[in-house]
Design a protein around this motif. Structure first.
Motif, PDB file in Angstrom:
ATOM      1  N   SER A 233      61.071   1.712  22.016  1.00 35.96           N
ATOM      2  CA  SER A 233      61.429   2.442  20.799  1.00 35.96           C
ATOM      3  C   SER A 233      62.780   2.000  20.243  1.00 35.96           C
ATOM      4  N   SER A 234      63.516   1.204  21.007  1.00 39.67           N
ATOM      5  CA  SER A 234      64.836   0.747  20.601  1.00 39.67           C
ATOM      6  C   SER A 234      64.988  -0.727  20.951  1.00 39.67           C
ATOM      7  N   TRP A 235      65.863  -1.425  20.277  1.00 45.06           N
ATOM      8  CA  TRP A 235      66.114  -2.830  20.577  1.00 45.06           C
ATOM      9  C   TRP A 235      66.975  -3.000  21.824  1.00 45.06           C
ATOM     10  N   LEU A 236      67.641  -1.925  22.260  1.00 47.18           N
ATOM     11  CA  LEU A 236      68.572  -2.010  23.379  1.00 47.18           C
ATOM     12  C   LEU A 236      67.881  -2.317  24.709  1.00 47.18           C
ATOM     13  N   TRP A 237      66.749  -1.665  24.983  1.00 50.42           N
ATOM     14  CA  TRP A 237      66.074  -1.876  26.275  1.00 50.42           C
ATOM     15  C   TRP A 237      65.561  -3.303  26.469  1.00 50.42           C
ATOM     16  N   PRO A 238      64.958  -3.917  25.464  1.00 45.67           N
ATOM     17  CA  PRO A 238      64.544  -5.310  25.666  1.00 45.67           C
ATOM     18  C   PRO A 238      65.724  -6.263  25.881  1.00 45.67           C
ATOM     19  N   VAL A 239      66.844  -5.992  25.217  1.00 42.98           N
ATOM     20  CA  VAL A 239      68.019  -6.849  25.402  1.00 42.98           C
ATOM     21  C   VAL A 239      68.570  -6.703  26.814  1.00 42.98           C
ATOM     22  N   ILE A 240      68.661  -5.475  27.305  1.00 38.90           N
ATOM     23  CA  ILE A 240      69.112  -5.259  28.684  1.00 38.90           C
ATOM     24  C   ILE A 240      68.129  -5.895  29.656  1.00 38.90           C
ATOM     25  N   GLY A 241      66.852  -5.728  29.394  1.00 34.47           N
ATOM     26  CA  GLY A 241      65.837  -6.324  30.250  1.00 34.47           C
ATOM     27  C   GLY A 241      65.893  -7.842  30.247  1.00 34.47           C
ATOM     28  N   PHE A 242      66.210  -8.444  29.122  1.00 32.41           N
ATOM     29  CA  PHE A 242      66.332  -9.903  29.033  1.00 32.41           C
ATOM     30  C   PHE A 242      67.375 -10.424  30.014  1.00 32.41           C
ATOM     31  N   PHE A 243      68.508  -9.745  30.111  1.00 29.53           N
ATOM     32  CA  PHE A 243      69.595 -10.212  30.964  1.00 29.53           C
ATOM     33  C   PHE A 243      69.455  -9.770  32.415  1.00 29.53           C
ATOM     34  N   ILE A 244      68.959  -8.569  32.665  1.00 26.79           N
ATOM     35  CA  ILE A 244      68.969  -8.017  34.024  1.00 26.79           C
ATOM     36  C   ILE A 244      67.614  -8.121  34.714  1.00 26.79           C
ATOM     37  N   ALA A 245      66.536  -7.799  34.019  1.00 23.70           N
ATOM     38  CA  ALA A 245      65.215  -7.733  34.659  1.00 23.70           C
ATOM     39  C   ALA A 245      64.134  -8.319  33.746  1.00 23.70           C
ATOM     40  N   PRO A 246      64.115  -9.640  33.573  1.00 28.27           N
ATOM     41  CA  PRO A 246      63.142 -10.216  32.636  1.00 28.27           C
ATOM     42  C   PRO A 246      61.688 -10.069  33.077  1.00 28.27           C
ATOM     43  N   TRP A 247      61.411 -10.174  34.379  1.00 32.90           N
ATOM     44  CA  TRP A 247      60.026 -10.010  34.849  1.00 32.90           C
ATOM     45  C   TRP A 247      59.538  -8.590  34.591  1.00 32.90           C
ATOM     46  N   THR A 248      60.377  -7.612  34.851  1.00 31.26           N
ATOM     47  CA  THR A 248      60.005  -6.219  34.628  1.00 31.26           C
ATOM     48  C   THR A 248      59.827  -5.940  33.138  1.00 31.26           C
ATOM     49  N   THR A 249      60.655  -6.530  32.311  1.00 31.33           N
ATOM     50  CA  THR A 249      60.530  -6.362  30.867  1.00 31.33           C
ATOM     51  C   THR A 249      59.197  -6.901  30.378  1.00 31.33           C
ATOM     52  N   MET A 250      58.824  -8.099  30.845  1.00 34.49           N
ATOM     53  CA  MET A 250      57.534  -8.669  30.427  1.00 34.49           C
ATOM     54  C   MET A 250      56.361  -7.837  30.942  1.00 34.49           C
ATOM     55  N   ALA A 251      56.459  -7.344  32.165  1.00 33.10           N
ATOM     56  CA  ALA A 251      55.383  -6.508  32.712  1.00 33.10           C
ATOM     57  C   ALA A 251      55.269  -5.203  31.917  1.00 33.10           C
ATOM     58  N   TRP A 252      56.394  -4.624  31.535  1.00 35.44           N
ATOM     59  CA  TRP A 252      56.369  -3.388  30.766  1.00 35.44           C
ATOM     60  C   TRP A 252      55.700  -3.612  29.408  1.00 35.44           C
ATOM     61  N   VAL A 253      56.010  -4.715  28.762  1.00 31.04           N
ATOM     62  CA  VAL A 253      55.382  -5.020  27.472  1.00 31.04           C
ATOM     63  C   VAL A 253      53.886  -5.229  27.650  1.00 31.04           C
ATOM     64  N   LEU A 254      53.485  -5.766  28.773  1.00 26.28           N
ATOM     65  CA  LEU A 254      52.067  -5.998  29.040  1.00 26.28           C
ATOM     66  C   LEU A 254      51.301  -4.690  29.209  1.00 26.28           C
ATOM     67  N   VAL A 255      51.875  -3.710  29.924  1.00 27.81           N
ATOM     68  CA  VAL A 255      51.128  -2.503  30.277  1.00 27.81           C
ATOM     69  C   VAL A 255      51.458  -1.276  29.434  1.00 27.81           C
ATOM     70  N   ALA A 256      52.640  -1.178  28.862  1.00 25.73           N
ATOM     71  CA  ALA A 256      53.076   0.056  28.205  1.00 25.73           C
ATOM     72  C   ALA A 256      52.309   0.437  26.949  1.00 25.73           C
ATOM     73  N   PRO A 257      51.929  -0.491  26.068  1.00 29.06           N
ATOM     74  CA  PRO A 257      51.255  -0.041  24.835  1.00 29.06           C
ATOM     75  C   PRO A 257      49.963   0.740  25.073  1.00 29.06           C
ATOM     76  N   ASN A 258      49.252   0.487  26.168  1.00 28.73           N
ATOM     77  CA  ASN A 258      48.021   1.222  26.461  1.00 28.73           C
ATOM     78  C   ASN A 258      48.241   2.399  27.402  1.00 28.73           C
ATOM     79  N   GLY A 259      49.464   2.640  27.806  1.00 33.00           N
ATOM     80  CA  GLY A 259      49.764   3.698  28.766  1.00 33.00           C
ATOM     81  C   GLY A 259      49.749   3.123  30.180  1.00 33.00           C
ATOM     82  N   VAL A 260      50.676   3.553  30.994  1.00 34.31           N
ATOM     83  CA  VAL A 260      50.798   3.034  32.362  1.00 34.31           C
ATOM     84  C   VAL A 260      49.945   3.896  33.284  1.00 34.31           C
ATOM     85  N   THR A 261      48.816   3.333  33.735  1.00 30.13           N
ATOM     86  CA  THR A 261      47.904   4.042  34.624  1.00 30.13           C
ATOM     87  C   THR A 261      47.336   3.074  35.644  1.00 30.13           C
TER      88      THR A 261
END
Length: 97
Positions: A33-61
């Motif tokens: 919902s904000s540009w801040l989380w992807p930027v933080i994820g880019f520097f600190i946790a890029p794998w987790t950021t990509m996984a979140w983008v993969l699963v979050a739009p359909n709901g995490v189940t």
């Protein structure tokens, strides 16, 4: 050779984040919902950021939690891998010469 491999391990997921964001910005807008989380994820946790983008739009189940856990493991492994590889150089280490 070791620096070459390290360079691509560190650059790989970050390049993936940038390329994916350029190719599919709508999915990123749905995941964050904000540009801040992807930027933080880019520097600190890029794998987790990509996984979140993969699963979050359909709901995490269900197995989505497995993908997120694997991504977190990869991020933590990338942080700790450098310390493990250089443990002989760290003063006070039992491996230091």
């Amino acid at each position: 050779m070791c620096c070459f491999v390290t360079f691509f391990v560190l650059l790989g997921p970050r390049a993936g984040v940038v390329i994916w964001w350029i190719l599919d910005p709508v999915r990123w807008d749905l995941a964050f919902s904000s540009w801040l989380w992807p930027v933080i994820g880019f520097f600190i946790a890029p794998w987790t950021t990509m996984a979140w983008v993969l699963v979050a739009p359909n709901g995490v189940t269900g197995l989505d939690w497995l993908w997120l856990g694997l991504a977190i493991f990869l991020d933590v492994a990338s942080w700790s891998g450098g310390a493990w590889g250089n443990r002989g150089r760290i003063s006070g280490s039992s491996q230091a010469a």
